[in-house]
Design an enzyme around this catalytic site. Structure first.
Site, short mmCIF file in Angstrom:
data_model
loop_
_atom_site.label_atom_id
_atom_site.label_comp_id
_atom_site.label_asym_id
_atom_site.label_seq_id
_atom_site.Cartn_x
_atom_site.Cartn_y
_atom_site.Cartn_z
N LYS A 52 30.24 56.13 19.81
CA LYS A 52 29.79 57.52 19.73
C LYS A 52 29.78 58.02 18.29
O LYS A 52 30.59 57.60 17.46
CB LYS A 52 30.68 58.42 20.58
CG LYS A 52 30.79 58.01 22.04
CD LYS A 52 29.44 57.99 22.74
CE LYS A 52 29.60 57.64 24.21
NZ LYS A 52 28.30 57.53 24.89
N ASP A 53 28.88 58.93 18.01
CA ASP A 53 28.75 59.51 16.68
C ASP A 53 30.03 60.22 16.26
O ASP A 53 30.64 60.95 17.04
CB ASP A 53 27.58 60.50 16.66
CG ASP A 53 27.26 60.97 15.26
OD1 ASP A 53 27.87 61.96 14.82
OD2 ASP A 53 26.40 60.36 14.60
N ARG A 54 30.42 60.00 15.02
CA ARG A 54 31.65 60.60 14.52
C ARG A 54 31.55 62.11 14.41
O ARG A 54 32.51 62.83 14.68
CB ARG A 54 31.97 60.00 13.14
CG ARG A 54 33.14 60.67 12.43
CD ARG A 54 33.41 60.02 11.09
NE ARG A 54 34.54 60.63 10.41
CZ ARG A 54 35.02 60.24 9.25
NH1 ARG A 54 34.48 59.20 8.65
NH2 ARG A 54 36.04 60.85 8.69
N HIS A 55 30.39 62.62 14.02
CA HIS A 55 30.28 64.04 13.64
C HIS A 55 29.93 64.95 14.81
O HIS A 55 30.10 66.15 14.72
CB HIS A 55 29.25 64.19 12.52
CG HIS A 55 29.55 63.34 11.33
ND1 HIS A 55 30.55 63.64 10.44
CD2 HIS A 55 29.01 62.17 10.90
CE1 HIS A 55 30.61 62.73 9.49
NE2 HIS A 55 29.69 61.82 9.75
N ALA A 56 29.42 64.38 15.89
CA ALA A 56 29.06 65.20 17.05
C ALA A 56 30.28 65.47 17.92
O ALA A 56 31.32 64.83 17.78
CB ALA A 56 27.98 64.48 17.87
#
Length: 321
Positions: A52-56
């Site tokens: 999963k995306d770190r920033h979302a």
């Protein structure tokens, strides 16, 4: 949110404790390492499906190998909930693998948009019907393309199954070198695929099969591109000629495939986001909802229509500076 569970209240059976957490600002690998510490198991015994995306703001399942320790599940969940929101938890009979999930669900808000609303609506309707080029996202290639640079200089025999054998222990004793080499190999594969797709988009043929198209095992009619392997692309005829010509522009990457015995595979050139819907908050703010299969990238879908600036990345870079 799961809090205050007493012993025996975690549903399900099995040796693994499954935890569904909500996170932001932390990548999947970091969370897995921290969960291992909190639960008292080895890092290798933590499983997860997808990256999963770190920033979302993301929700993701993890599995923790804790045989015979059901009575202490509530204590472990309480520790985890101090760091991340625990959405739900249960017991399960096996470790989660990266490809276990069936799809990824996205809710994305676009702000400060500059465009004609009717044109955007028309582009979204076309996306829902026709799809978008199925490029690999830039995260596949590492920071500033570092994974590609490492692929270009790696020893092709590092992935040679004939020389190093297939035992799991060798990868463990090598300090993780095997997994890194696989990552670099995958980056080289992905780059060649993207270059072939870019050529097909430029020529206007990315939605139409060429002579020699092989399709996918479960979708023989779908238009595909190469996931390169030892022996080429797996295509023939006109399609193989085009793909070989594109790949030969990067001989330093082609040599990576020379001794690995990695079989060629195929990947669809287009992707259609499932259940795509949108809602306007204002003339310059739009919410999109859709599902993608594992291995497909929301950024590439959106970039087919919009020129996007990811503000979360800018904020993160300021914090690191």
């Amino acid at each position: 949110m799961v809090t205050g569970l007493s012993a025996g209240q975690v549903p399900g059976e099995g040796e693994h404790l499954l935890v569904h957490i909500e996170k932001t600002g932390d990548n999947t690998e970091y969370v897995a390492r921290e969960l291992a510490k909190l639960s008292g198991c080895r890092h290798l015994d933590v499983g997860f499906s997808g990256l999963k995306d770190r920033h979302a703001i993301t929700r993701q399942w993890f599995s923790l190998y804790r045989p015979g320790q059901q009575a202490n599940d509530s204590d472990v969940l309480a520790l985890i909930s101090q760091q991340w929101k625990v959405v739900e938890a249960c017991r399960y009979h096996r470790k989660l693998r990266r490809g276990d999930h069936q799809c990824n669900h996205f809710v994305i808000t676009l702000r400060d948009m500059d465009g004609v609303k009717s044109d955007i609506e028309q582009a979204l309707a076309s996306l829902r019907e026709r799809g978008a080029p199925n490029y690999f996202g830039p995260q596949r290639f590492g920071i500033d393309g570092g994974n590609l640079d490492r692929a270009a200089v790696m020893d092709p025999s590092a992935l040679d199954q004939r020389r190093r054998g297939k035992g799991r222990g060798r990868g463990k004793r090598s300090g993780g070198r095997d997994s890194k080499n696989v990552l670099y190999f995958s980056a080289a594969r992905s780059w060649i695929f993207n270059e072939v797709l870019a050529r097909r988009v430029e020529e206007g043929s990315w939605l139409e099969p060429l002579s020699g198209e092989t399709g996918l095992p479960d979708q023989p009619g779908v238009v595909t591109g190469p996931l390169w392997g030892d022996g080429g692309s797996g295509a023939s005829g006109e399609q193989a000629q085009l793909e070989q010509a594109v790949a030969e522009q990067a001989p330093e990457l082609l040599k990576v495939f020379s001794t690995t015995r990695m079989q060629p595979e195929r990947r669809a050139l287009s992707t259609i986001p499932a259940e795509l819907s949108w809602k306007w908050f204002s003339n310059d703010s739009l919410e999109l909802r859709f599902n993608l299969l594992p291995g497909q990238y929301a950024t590439t879908i959106l970039n087919d229509i919009f020129e996007i600036e990811d503000m979360s990345l800018g904020h993160h870079n300021k914090q690191q500076g």
